[in-house]
Design a protein around this motif. Structure first.
Motif, PDB file in Angstrom:
ATOM      1  N   GLU A   1      -2.135  19.008 -15.082  1.00 48.25           N
ATOM      2  CA  GLU A   1      -3.247  19.947 -14.954  1.00 48.25           C
ATOM      3  C   GLU A   1      -4.578  19.237 -14.707  1.00 48.25           C
ATOM      4  O   GLU A   1      -5.441  19.743 -13.998  1.00 48.25           O
ATOM      5  CB  GLU A   1      -3.344  20.741 -16.268  1.00 48.25           C
ATOM      6  N   TYR A   2      -4.743  18.063 -15.286  1.00 46.18           N
ATOM      7  CA  TYR A   2      -6.020  17.361 -15.251  1.00 46.18           C
ATOM      8  C   TYR A   2      -6.037  16.117 -14.371  1.00 46.18           C
ATOM      9  O   TYR A   2      -7.109  15.565 -14.122  1.00 46.18           O
ATOM     10  CB  TYR A   2      -6.436  16.966 -16.681  1.00 46.18           C
ATOM     11  N   GLU A   3      -4.892  15.644 -13.895  1.00 45.47           N
ATOM     12  CA  GLU A   3      -4.871  14.331 -13.249  1.00 45.47           C
ATOM     13  C   GLU A   3      -5.707  14.257 -11.982  1.00 45.47           C
ATOM     14  O   GLU A   3      -6.307  13.209 -11.700  1.00 45.47           O
ATOM     15  CB  GLU A   3      -3.448  13.847 -13.019  1.00 45.47           C
ATOM     16  N   ASP A   4      -5.807  15.336 -11.207  1.00 48.23           N
ATOM     17  CA  ASP A   4      -6.652  15.290 -10.004  1.00 48.23           C
ATOM     18  C   ASP A   4      -8.125  15.111 -10.382  1.00 48.23           C
ATOM     19  O   ASP A   4      -8.838  14.314  -9.758  1.00 48.23           O
ATOM     20  CB  ASP A   4      -6.481  16.556  -9.161  1.00 48.23           C
ATOM     21  N   ALA A   5      -8.576  15.849 -11.391  1.00 44.88           N
ATOM     22  CA  ALA A   5      -9.970  15.727 -11.825  1.00 44.88           C
ATOM     23  C   ALA A   5     -10.246  14.335 -12.383  1.00 44.88           C
ATOM     24  O   ALA A   5     -11.299  13.746 -12.108  1.00 44.88           O
ATOM     25  CB  ALA A   5     -10.300  16.787 -12.869  1.00 44.88           C
ATOM     26  N   VAL A   6      -9.306  13.789 -13.147  1.00 43.82           N
ATOM     27  CA  VAL A   6      -9.478  12.439 -13.699  1.00 43.82           C
ATOM     28  C   VAL A   6      -9.591  11.434 -12.558  1.00 43.82           C
ATOM     29  O   VAL A   6     -10.469  10.565 -12.566  1.00 43.82           O
ATOM     30  CB  VAL A   6      -8.318  12.079 -14.662  1.00 43.82           C
ATOM     31  N   SER A   7      -8.736  11.551 -11.554  1.00 46.17           N
ATOM     32  CA  SER A   7      -8.788  10.641 -10.398  1.00 46.17           C
ATOM     33  C   SER A   7     -10.112  10.765  -9.662  1.00 46.17           C
ATOM     34  O   SER A   7     -10.703   9.757  -9.269  1.00 46.17           O
ATOM     35  CB  SER A   7      -7.640  10.932  -9.436  1.00 46.17           C
ATOM     36  N   GLU A   8     -10.578  11.994  -9.475  1.00 41.60           N
ATOM     37  CA  GLU A   8     -11.868  12.203  -8.802  1.00 41.60           C
ATOM     38  C   GLU A   8     -13.000  11.535  -9.570  1.00 41.60           C
ATOM     39  O   GLU A   8     -13.850  10.866  -8.988  1.00 41.60           O
ATOM     40  CB  GLU A   8     -12.174  13.689  -8.683  1.00 41.60           C
ATOM     41  N   TRP A   9     -13.028  11.743 -10.893  1.00 42.44           N
ATOM     42  CA  TRP A   9     -14.105  11.165 -11.700  1.00 42.44           C
ATOM     43  C   TRP A   9     -14.014   9.647 -11.753  1.00 42.44           C
ATOM     44  O   TRP A   9     -15.046   8.981 -11.838  1.00 42.44           O
ATOM     45  CB  TRP A   9     -14.103  11.757 -13.107  1.00 42.44           C
TER      46      TRP A   9
ATOM     47  N   VAL B   1     -17.175  28.269 -21.775  1.00 41.88           N
ATOM     48  CA  VAL B   1     -16.433  27.580 -22.838  1.00 41.88           C
ATOM     49  C   VAL B   1     -15.196  26.902 -22.252  1.00 41.88           C
ATOM     50  O   VAL B   1     -14.900  25.747 -22.571  1.00 41.88           O
ATOM     51  CB  VAL B   1     -16.064  28.546 -23.980  1.00 41.88           C
ATOM     52  N   ASN B   2     -14.483  27.605 -21.385  1.00 44.83           N
ATOM     53  CA  ASN B   2     -13.303  26.999 -20.759  1.00 44.83           C
ATOM     54  C   ASN B   2     -13.684  25.775 -19.933  1.00 44.83           C
ATOM     55  O   ASN B   2     -12.979  24.757 -19.957  1.00 44.83           O
ATOM     56  CB  ASN B   2     -12.568  28.026 -19.895  1.00 44.83           C
ATOM     57  N   GLU B   3     -14.800  25.847 -19.210  1.00 39.39           N
ATOM     58  CA  GLU B   3     -15.270  24.699 -18.441  1.00 39.39           C
ATOM     59  C   GLU B   3     -15.657  23.546 -19.365  1.00 39.39           C
ATOM     60  O   GLU B   3     -15.401  22.376 -19.059  1.00 39.39           O
ATOM     61  CB  GLU B   3     -16.450  25.100 -17.564  1.00 39.39           C
ATOM     62  N   LEU B   4     -16.257  23.874 -20.495  1.00 44.13           N
ATOM     63  CA  LEU B   4     -16.618  22.845 -21.480  1.00 44.13           C
ATOM     64  C   LEU B   4     -15.375  22.144 -22.000  1.00 44.13           C
ATOM     65  O   LEU B   4     -15.338  20.909 -22.076  1.00 44.13           O
ATOM     66  CB  LEU B   4     -17.410  23.476 -22.630  1.00 44.13           C
ATOM     67  N   VAL B   5     -14.350  22.901 -22.354  1.00 40.92           N
ATOM     68  CA  VAL B   5     -13.100  22.293 -22.831  1.00 40.92           C
ATOM     69  C   VAL B   5     -12.542  21.356 -21.762  1.00 40.92           C
ATOM     70  O   VAL B   5     -12.140  20.221 -22.062  1.00 40.92           O
ATOM     71  CB  VAL B   5     -12.058  23.367 -23.224  1.00 40.92           C
ATOM     72  N   ASP B   6     -12.549  21.792 -20.520  1.00 39.52           N
ATOM     73  CA  ASP B   6     -12.051  20.942 -19.438  1.00 39.52           C
ATOM     74  C   ASP B   6     -12.849  19.646 -19.318  1.00 39.52           C
ATOM     75  O   ASP B   6     -12.283  18.571 -19.112  1.00 39.52           O
ATOM     76  CB  ASP B   6     -12.070  21.691 -18.100  1.00 39.52           C
ATOM     77  N   LEU B   7     -14.165  19.737 -19.451  1.00 37.97           N
ATOM     78  CA  LEU B   7     -14.998  18.530 -19.378  1.00 37.97           C
ATOM     79  C   LEU B   7     -14.739  17.586 -20.553  1.00 37.97           C
ATOM     80  O   LEU B   7     -14.710  16.368 -20.378  1.00 37.97           O
ATOM     81  CB  LEU B   7     -16.483  18.905 -19.334  1.00 37.97           C
ATOM     82  N   VAL B   8     -14.549  18.146 -21.742  1.00 35.25           N
ATOM     83  CA  VAL B   8     -14.250  17.297 -22.905  1.00 35.25           C
ATOM     84  C   VAL B   8     -12.916  16.596 -22.706  1.00 35.25           C
ATOM     85  O   VAL B   8     -12.795  15.385 -22.950  1.00 35.25           O
ATOM     86  CB  VAL B   8     -14.270  18.117 -24.214  1.00 35.25           C
ATOM     87  N   VAL B   9     -11.912  17.325 -22.238  1.00 35.94           N
ATOM     88  CA  VAL B   9     -10.606  16.719 -21.964  1.00 35.94           C
ATOM     89  C   VAL B   9     -10.760  15.613 -20.930  1.00 35.94           C
ATOM     90  O   VAL B   9     -10.208  14.514 -21.082  1.00 35.94           O
ATOM     91  CB  VAL B   9      -9.580  17.780 -21.492  1.00 35.94           C
TER      92      VAL B   9
END
Length: 137
Positions: A85-93, A49-57
Motif C-alpha cells: 500500500e505504501y511502497e510507491d510513496a516511500v520510493s517517491e520520497w 486525518v487519513n492523510e496524516l496517518v499516511d504521512l506518519v506511516v
C-alpha cells in the motif's frame, strides 16, 4: 535534508492544518450552517486525518521502522499488504532532492511560531519542536 526529515516536516504541517480546521468547526458551531455544511466539514476533517496517518506511516517507513511494527500500529493483519500500500510513496520520497534545506528550515520556523502561538499549558513545552527536528535554531 533526508526524506525522513522532510516527511516528518509534512506531518507537522498536517497536524497544524488539521488543528486549524478543527478549531474553525468549533467557531462555527452556532453559525446556522445547514446539515450539508456540517457533514462536509466533518468529512474534510476525516480526509485530513487519513492523510496524516499516511504521512506518519511514510515517515516511519523512511526512518527504518519495520513493516511488521507499522502493521501492528495500524491494527492491520498483513504486513505485506501494508507494505504494498505504501511502497510507491516511500520510493517517491526516497527520491526527493536533498536541496530543499532552506525551504524546509523556513517552514519549520513558521510551524514553531504557529505552535508557540497556539500552545496551551497541557501541550509539550518545546519551544522549537519542528526546528529541533532539523537541528536548527
Amino acid at each position: 535534508m533526508t526524506p525522513e526529515t522532510l516527511a516528518r516536516l509534512a506531518v507537522a504541517r498536517a497536524h497544524r492544518d488539521l488543528s486549524d480546521l478543527a478549531r474553525q468547526g468549533v467557531g462555527g458551531s452556532s453559525s446556522g450552517a445547514g446539515a450539508r455544511e456540517r457533514i462536509e466539514s466533518a468529512r474534510r476533517l476525516r480526509v485530513m486525518v487519513n492523510e496524516l496517518v499516511d504521512l506518519v506511516v511514510l515517515g516511519e517507513a523512511l526512518g527504518g521502522t519495520s513493516w511488521e511494527e507499522i502493521t501492528r500500529a495500524l491494527r492491520r493483519m498483513d504486513a505485506a499488504t501494508v507494505r504494498a500500500e505504501y511502497e510507491d510513496a516511500v520510493s517517491e520520497w526516497r527520491g526527493t532532492p536533498a536541496g530543499q534545506a532552506q525551504k524546509a528550515i523556513d517552514e519549520a520556523r513558521g510551524l514553531d511560531a504557529w505552535y508557540r502561538q497556539h500552545r496551551e499549558d497541557a501541550d509539550p513545552s518545546a519551544g522549537n519542536p519542528v526546528s529541533d527536528l532539523l537541528y536548527v535554531d
